[in-house]
Design an enzyme around this catalytic site. Structure first.
Site, PDB file in Angstrom:
ATOM      1  N   ARG A   1      41.458 -11.258  57.948  1.00  0.00           N
ATOM      2  CA  ARG A   1      42.164 -11.542  59.192  1.00  0.00           C
ATOM      3  C   ARG A   1      41.784 -12.901  59.797  1.00  0.00           C
ATOM      4  O   ARG A   1      42.637 -13.747  60.028  1.00  0.00           O
ATOM      5  CB  ARG A   1      41.771 -10.445  60.176  1.00  0.00           C
ATOM      6  CG  ARG A   1      42.658 -10.208  61.329  1.00  0.00           C
ATOM      7  CD  ARG A   1      42.088  -9.035  62.108  1.00  0.00           C
ATOM      8  NE  ARG A   1      42.001  -7.852  61.268  1.00  0.00           N
ATOM      9  CZ  ARG A   1      42.805  -6.802  61.384  1.00  0.00           C
ATOM     10  NH1 ARG A   1      43.717  -6.782  62.322  1.00  0.00           N
ATOM     11  NH2 ARG A   1      42.678  -5.771  60.590  1.00  0.00           N
ATOM     12  N   THR A   2      40.511 -13.084  60.040  1.00  0.00           N
ATOM     13  CA  THR A   2      40.083 -14.298  60.728  1.00  0.00           C
ATOM     14  C   THR A   2      40.261 -15.535  59.839  1.00  0.00           C
ATOM     15  O   THR A   2      40.702 -16.585  60.297  1.00  0.00           O
ATOM     16  CB  THR A   2      38.622 -14.151  61.187  1.00  0.00           C
ATOM     17  OG1 THR A   2      38.522 -12.973  61.988  1.00  0.00           O
ATOM     18  CG2 THR A   2      38.169 -15.340  62.014  1.00  0.00           C
TER      19      THR A   2
ATOM     20  N   LYS B   1      19.611 -17.295  53.259  1.00  0.00           N
ATOM     21  CA  LYS B   1      18.509 -18.258  53.331  1.00  0.00           C
ATOM     22  C   LYS B   1      18.981 -19.578  53.935  1.00  0.00           C
ATOM     23  O   LYS B   1      19.947 -20.166  53.493  1.00  0.00           O
ATOM     24  CB  LYS B   1      17.947 -18.492  51.934  1.00  0.00           C
ATOM     25  CG  LYS B   1      17.363 -17.217  51.364  1.00  0.00           C
ATOM     26  CD  LYS B   1      16.880 -17.411  49.949  1.00  0.00           C
ATOM     27  CE  LYS B   1      16.458 -16.083  49.364  1.00  0.00           C
ATOM     28  NZ  LYS B   1      16.574 -16.076  47.912  1.00  0.00           N
TER      29      LYS B   1
ATOM     30  N   ARG C   1      31.811 -18.502  59.257  1.00  0.00           N
ATOM     31  CA  ARG C   1      31.455 -17.098  59.515  1.00  0.00           C
ATOM     32  C   ARG C   1      30.221 -16.787  58.689  1.00  0.00           C
ATOM     33  O   ARG C   1      30.151 -17.116  57.499  1.00  0.00           O
ATOM     34  CB  ARG C   1      32.576 -16.153  59.128  1.00  0.00           C
ATOM     35  CG  ARG C   1      32.073 -14.713  59.104  1.00  0.00           C
ATOM     36  CD  ARG C   1      33.158 -13.702  59.093  1.00  0.00           C
ATOM     37  NE  ARG C   1      33.883 -13.694  60.350  1.00  0.00           N
ATOM     38  CZ  ARG C   1      34.598 -12.646  60.765  1.00  0.00           C
ATOM     39  NH1 ARG C   1      34.669 -11.559  60.037  1.00  0.00           N
ATOM     40  NH2 ARG C   1      35.242 -12.700  61.900  1.00  0.00           N
TER      41      ARG C   1
ATOM     42  N   HIS D   1      31.722 -14.487  68.687  1.00  0.00           N
ATOM     43  CA  HIS D   1      32.972 -14.683  67.954  1.00  0.00           C
ATOM     44  C   HIS D   1      33.950 -15.293  68.960  1.00  0.00           C
ATOM     45  O   HIS D   1      34.876 -14.629  69.442  1.00  0.00           O
ATOM     46  CB  HIS D   1      33.460 -13.312  67.457  1.00  0.00           C
ATOM     47  CG  HIS D   1      34.571 -13.353  66.463  1.00  0.00           C
ATOM     48  ND1 HIS D   1      35.215 -14.504  66.085  1.00  0.00           N
ATOM     49  CD2 HIS D   1      35.163 -12.351  65.754  1.00  0.00           C
ATOM     50  CE1 HIS D   1      36.145 -14.207  65.188  1.00  0.00           C
ATOM     51  NE2 HIS D   1      36.131 -12.913  64.972  1.00  0.00           N
TER      52      HIS D   1
HETATM   53  C1  NCD Z   1      35.749  -8.624  64.200  1.00  0.00           C
HETATM   54  C2  NCD Z   1      34.547  -9.277  63.589  1.00  0.00           C
HETATM   55  O1  NCD Z   1      34.535  -9.577  62.394  1.00  0.00           O
HETATM   56  O2  NCD Z   1      33.618  -9.509  64.332  1.00  0.00           O
HETATM   57  N1  NCD Z   1      36.878  -8.644  63.354  1.00  0.00           N
HETATM   58  C3  NCD Z   1      37.587  -9.750  63.130  1.00  0.00           C
HETATM   59  O3  NCD Z   1      37.245 -10.841  63.532  1.00  0.00           O
HETATM   60  N2  NCD Z   1      38.733  -9.599  62.446  1.00  0.00           N
HETATM   61  C4  NCD Z   1      35.498  -7.260  64.666  1.00  0.00           C
HETATM   62  C5  NCD Z   1      34.981  -6.287  63.684  1.00  0.00           C
HETATM   63  O4  NCD Z   1      34.728  -6.588  62.524  1.00  0.00           O
HETATM   64  O5  NCD Z   1      34.784  -5.153  64.103  1.00  0.00           O
END
Ligand code: NCD
Length: 307
Positions: A55-56, A83, A105, A133
């Site tokens: 998704r992200t 690490k 991420r 986030h």
């Molecule tokens: C969130 C995340 O990864 O922090 N999801 C996301 O960004 N699609 C929320 C989650 O994973 O619960």
């Protein structure tokens, strides 16, 4: 505007509003048949993902492409990723590629901050451990403002696994900066130590807070981050903290139901609630692209004068 977006805790009210207003403009691009602006032509955006996310990652990818940037997806998984040294090696690789922005991420809280010290480009935190986030919170705020017309003065209730949730943390800081009153509801085992330093009210009783909530934001139970048993059974969790049709009926008629996804239907949220017209789940995804376009645009040197 700052060079990096690492957290919402240090995001000023002016910058938060600038992102939301710019995102309104970016949303108009999504309504055109040609969904593209030339603004970031010749710039390189690297998606650096040390943790699974469809998704992200795709949201950032689409946002960068709609601004005509070149996008590289750099996925790193495996035992060496936690690490610091390997992160530094990766940073050097990104430098050599001439990345103008790095969307990061990482399972470790603070990793994007480290990265920001090692690269010349802008770093965008796309979720670091249980820390923050920020673009998720910005898209949530954008969604609330679009649906309800404002954020200031609203009561927002965030429910569930607050302990492990970077979405909760980013929303707490951002929504309180924007003038909302935030309540977090969780089983006592899933309330973080130090919560009394947060600008929130804590409750253990979902039914007590629902009638006074303008927005109810459900969180996913982050099993992958749990090292112990934090609640007896899924059924017990759902009974006390799940949002079902009866609880939806206890909320004001205009109140919204939000979830960042991925949802565990039946546990934290009932299927009919997730799919109801009060739920913004699908809008949140669409708005995510507009908000990420705005952030990329502003961090990479955009001004108030949108193209
Ligand atoms: C969130 C995340 O990864 O922090 N999801 C996301 O960004 N699609 C929320 C989650 O994973 O619960």
């Amino acid at each position: 505007m700052m060079r990096h977006l690492l957290s919402t805790q240090d995001l000023s009210l002016d910058d938060a509003l600038l992102v939301l207003d710019t995102a309104e403009y970016m949303a108009t691009v999504a309504d055109r048949s040609v969904k593209k602006l030339p603004t970031l032509r010749g710039r390189t955006v690297v998606n650096l993902f040390f943790e699974d996310s469809t998704r992200t990652r795709t949201s950032f990818e689409l946002a960068a492409k709609r601004l005509s940037a070149d996008v590289i997806n750099f996925s790193v998984r495996g035992s060496s990723v936690s690490k610091g040294e390997s992160l530094k090696d990766t940073a050097q690789t990104l430098e050599a590629m001439g990345a103008d922005a790095v969307v990061c991420r990482h399972p470790a809280s603070g990793a994007p901050h480290r990265l920001a010290a090692w690269v010349r480009g802008s770093v965008l935190n796309a979720g670091d451990g249980t820390h923050e986030h920020p673009t998720q919170a910005l898209l949530d705020a954008f969604t609330i403002r679009r649906r309800l017309g404002r954020i200031e003065g609203l009561s927002v209730t965030i429910v569930g696994d607050v302990l492990h949730s970077r979405v909760a943390r980013s929303n707490v800081w951002l929504l309180s900066t924007l003038g909302a009153a935030v309540t977090v509801v969780a089983p006592p085992t899933l309330v973080p130590v130090g919560v009394e330093q947060w600008p929130v009210t804590v409750s253990y009783d979902l039914d007590a807070v629902l009638p006074g909530s303008d927005v109810v934001m459900m969180l996913r139970v982050q099993r992958e981050r749990m090292t112990a048993a934090f609640f007896p059974t899924e059924r017990e969790y759902a009974r006390r903290y799940g949002l079902d049709a009866d609880r939806l009926a206890a909320m004001p008629l205009s109140a919204l139901v939000m979830h960042p996804g991925p949802m565990v239907r039946g546990m934290e949220i009932a299927s009919d609630v997730a799919d109801s017209t009060r739920s913004t789940v699908v809008e949140q995804v669409a708005n995510g692209v507009s908000v990420r376009m705005a952030v990329l645009y502003l961090l990479l040197g955009g001004t108030r004068e949108v193209p």
